[in-house]
Design a protein around this motif. Sequence first.
Motif, PDB file in Angstrom:
ATOM      1  N   VAL A  87       0.837  -1.206   0.000  1.00 39.90           N
ATOM      2  CA  VAL A  87       0.000   0.000   0.000  1.00 39.90           C
ATOM      3  C   VAL A  87       0.865   1.246   0.000  1.00 39.90           C
ATOM      4  O   VAL A  87       0.639   2.197  -0.764  1.00 39.90           O
ATOM      5  CB  VAL A  87      -0.971  -0.017   1.207  1.00 39.90           C
ATOM      6  N   VAL A  88       1.899   1.254   0.831  1.00 38.37           N
ATOM      7  CA  VAL A  88       2.763   2.431   0.920  1.00 38.37           C
ATOM      8  C   VAL A  88       3.484   2.669  -0.405  1.00 38.37           C
ATOM      9  O   VAL A  88       3.548   3.805  -0.891  1.00 38.37           O
ATOM     10  CB  VAL A  88       3.765   2.263   2.087  1.00 38.37           C
ATOM     11  N   MET A  89       4.000   1.624  -1.009  1.00 34.57           N
ATOM     12  CA  MET A  89       4.751   1.796  -2.254  1.00 34.57           C
ATOM     13  C   MET A  89       3.858   2.227  -3.414  1.00 34.57           C
ATOM     14  O   MET A  89       4.283   3.017  -4.265  1.00 34.57           O
ATOM     15  CB  MET A  89       5.487   0.509  -2.613  1.00 34.57           C
ATOM     16  N   THR A  90       2.634   1.728  -3.460  1.00 38.01           N
ATOM     17  CA  THR A  90       1.754   2.149  -4.556  1.00 38.01           C
ATOM     18  C   THR A  90       1.351   3.609  -4.409  1.00 38.01           C
ATOM     19  O   THR A  90       1.224   4.315  -5.408  1.00 38.01           O
ATOM     20  CB  THR A  90       0.487   1.276  -4.635  1.00 38.01           C
ATOM     21  N   TYR A  91       1.172   4.076  -3.181  1.00 33.53           N
ATOM     22  CA  TYR A  91       0.802   5.471  -2.996  1.00 33.53           C
ATOM     23  C   TYR A  91       2.008   6.393  -3.041  1.00 33.53           C
ATOM     24  O   TYR A  91       1.854   7.588  -3.273  1.00 33.53           O
ATOM     25  CB  TYR A  91       0.028   5.658  -1.693  1.00 33.53           C
ATOM     26  N   LEU A  92       3.207   5.890  -2.805  1.00 27.24           N
ATOM     27  CA  LEU A  92       4.390   6.739  -2.957  1.00 27.24           C
ATOM     28  C   LEU A  92       4.667   7.029  -4.425  1.00 27.24           C
ATOM     29  O   LEU A  92       5.107   8.127  -4.767  1.00 27.24           O
ATOM     30  CB  LEU A  92       5.616   6.069  -2.331  1.00 27.24           C
ATOM     31  N   GLN A  93       4.446   6.063  -5.279  1.00 34.04           N
ATOM     32  CA  GLN A  93       4.707   6.276  -6.695  1.00 34.04           C
ATOM     33  C   GLN A  93       3.630   7.136  -7.338  1.00 34.04           C
ATOM     34  O   GLN A  93       3.925   7.992  -8.160  1.00 34.04           O
ATOM     35  CB  GLN A  93       4.803   4.956  -7.430  1.00 34.04           C
ATOM     36  N   ASN A  94       2.385   6.910  -6.958  1.00 31.02           N
ATOM     37  CA  ASN A  94       1.273   7.663  -7.543  1.00 31.02           C
ATOM     38  C   ASN A  94       0.317   8.058  -6.412  1.00 31.02           C
ATOM     39  O   ASN A  94      -0.542   7.276  -6.038  1.00 31.02           O
ATOM     40  CB  ASN A  94       0.550   6.810  -8.589  1.00 31.02           C
ATOM     41  N   PRO A  95       0.458   9.282  -5.876  1.00 34.60           N
ATOM     42  CA  PRO A  95      -0.369   9.667  -4.727  1.00 34.60           C
ATOM     43  C   PRO A  95      -1.807  10.043  -5.073  1.00 34.60           C
ATOM     44  O   PRO A  95      -2.579  10.426  -4.198  1.00 34.60           O
ATOM     45  CB  PRO A  95       0.374  10.870  -4.145  1.00 34.60           C
ATOM     46  N   ALA A  96      -2.191   9.909  -6.319  1.00 30.61           N
ATOM     47  CA  ALA A  96      -3.567  10.222  -6.701  1.00 30.61           C
ATOM     48  C   ALA A  96      -4.519   9.215  -6.057  1.00 30.61           C
ATOM     49  O   ALA A  96      -4.147   8.087  -5.785  1.00 30.61           O
ATOM     50  CB  ALA A  96      -3.702  10.172  -8.219  1.00 30.61           C
TER      51      ALA A  96
END
Length: 102
Positions: A87-96
């Motif tokens: 979850v953290v890595m997916t939102y770090l790459q694309n915070p939309a």
Amino acid sequence: MESTNDEKVRNYTIVRYKPKATNTTDDPVPDYMNLLAMIFSMCGLMLKIKWCAWCAVFCSLISFANSRSSEDSRQVLSSFMLSVSAVVMTYLQNPAPMVTPW
């Protein structure tokens, strides 16, 4: 010949010990949820799919909630940490915000 009280064996008073039958059926739900959490978290990490990462968190929480206390909790903890990192890595790459998959 007369038999004394010491020599008499009363068969009706001897009861052989029989252990109680325990319910040994294993509940496969925690194992399946742990496997699903690993698969979803790897899809979330590798493919950057946000809903997969959130499903991994959900599955790992279900696995933790249904696991027995006598089991070793390292595997469940590692699954939970992997899903949180997805979850953290997916939102770090694309915070939309997450878009619905349909």
